[in-house]
Write an enzyme that holds these catalytic residues in place. Structure first.
Site, PDB file in Angstrom:
ATOM      1  N   LYS A  12       5.276  -4.544 -11.167  1.00 27.61           N
ATOM      2  CA  LYS A  12       4.026  -5.235 -10.844  1.00 27.61           C
ATOM      3  C   LYS A  12       3.579  -6.004 -12.074  1.00 27.61           C
ATOM      4  O   LYS A  12       3.471  -5.432 -13.173  1.00 27.61           O
ATOM      5  CB  LYS A  12       2.977  -4.187 -10.472  1.00 27.61           C
TER       6      LYS A  12
HETATM    7  O1  G3P Z   1      -3.388  -1.487  -5.839  1.00 24.73           O
HETATM    8  C1  G3P Z   1      -4.214  -2.590  -5.853  1.00 24.73           C
HETATM    9  C2  G3P Z   1      -5.391  -2.558  -4.902  1.00 24.73           C
HETATM   10  O2  G3P Z   1      -5.014  -2.078  -3.657  1.00 24.73           O
HETATM   11  C3  G3P Z   1      -6.660  -2.012  -5.456  1.00 24.73           C
HETATM   12  O3  G3P Z   1      -7.624  -1.726  -4.470  1.00 24.73           O
HETATM   13  O4  G3P Z   1      -9.743  -0.656  -3.759  1.00 24.73           O
HETATM   14  O5  G3P Z   1      -9.248  -0.914  -6.218  1.00 24.73           O
HETATM   15  O6  G3P Z   1      -9.810  -2.879  -4.834  1.00 24.73           O
HETATM   16  P1  G3P Z   1      -9.178  -1.527  -4.844  1.00 24.73           P
END
Ligand code: G3P
Length: 217
Positions: free
Chosen positions: A83
């Site tokens: 990533k």
């Molecule tokens: O892994 C990246 C993403 O899914 C993060 O989600 O909930 O932290 O905005 P969030």
């Protein structure tokens, strides 16, 4: 649509893999910090439990160090996906790593033109953060639709990985918008099974069956 789990909790991921419905995993530095434990050890275990792609994020900000980190992460298991952040150095690292045969997931995508650049860099996955866009009062799902249209216009093979999913509705809408994958927090994944009419219907069927006094086995 492929279903990935957005988590670094080893125990939870192992349990969810048992459902047979998990196609991959995404982690990020915040999820790793929350889960605790040794980063490399956890990744090895996750990669053994889930056969599909497992995203592990570099933390360097410069191109040469990103390459070193990406190559090191890829040594952990064949199903590791590197990533990289949606920055000039991140896309440069993506291009080189992909040319070397290392699949990359470009993260922190908030616009269709960012997704276009990631596709041109040869990314295997692009991760638009739809929940965070919604949080800012904009239309996260609209971004998925825009990226789908652009990728289809030019036949880009980069897969749209809908990220920052918060609700069951997000999963439904990402599938309708043509996302290739959605990465889903464990609680939202479990909620996908649920419907009150399923519970009520099953209860009624079982009550009626008990009334017959019969058994199948
Ligand atoms: O892994 C990246 C993403 O899914 C993060 O989600 O909930 O932290 O905005 P969030």
């Amino acid at each position: 649509m492929q279903i990935f789990i957005d988590s670094a909790e080893v125990k939870e991921l192992k349990a969810l893999a048992e459902t047979g419905l998990v196609d991959g995993v995404t982690t990020n530095p915040s999820l790793v910090a929350k889960a605790g434990g040794d980063f490399f050890e956890s990744l090895r275990t996750i990669c053994g439990a889930v056969k599909g792609p497992v995203s592990a994020e570099v933390v360097a900000q410069d191109y040469p160090t990103m390459l070193l980190e990406g190559r090191k992460l890829r040594q952990l298991a064949d199903n590791i996906v590197v990533k990289v952040p949606m920055t000039p150095d991140g896309l440069k690292a993506c291009k080189t790593l992909e040319e070397e045969g290392h699949p990359c997931n470009v993260t922190l995508c908030f616009s269709a033109v960012q997704a276009l650049l990631a596709a041109k860099a040869g990314a295997t996955f692009i991760s638009p953060f739809l929940g965070r866009i919604d949080d800012g009062g904009q239309d996260g799902m609209g971004l998925i639709r825009e990226i789908r249209a652009i990728f289809d216009n030019y036949d880009f093979q980069t897969q749209i990985l809908a990220a920052s999913i918060r609700t069951v509705g997000h999963v439904r809408d990402a599938a309708l918008a043509g996302a290739d994958c959605a990465t889903i927090p464990p609680a939202v994944f479990r909620a996908l099974y649920k419907h009150n009419l399923t519970d009520a219907g099953l209860e009624a069927f079982l009550k009626d069956w008990r009334g017959t006094g019969q058994s199948i086995l």
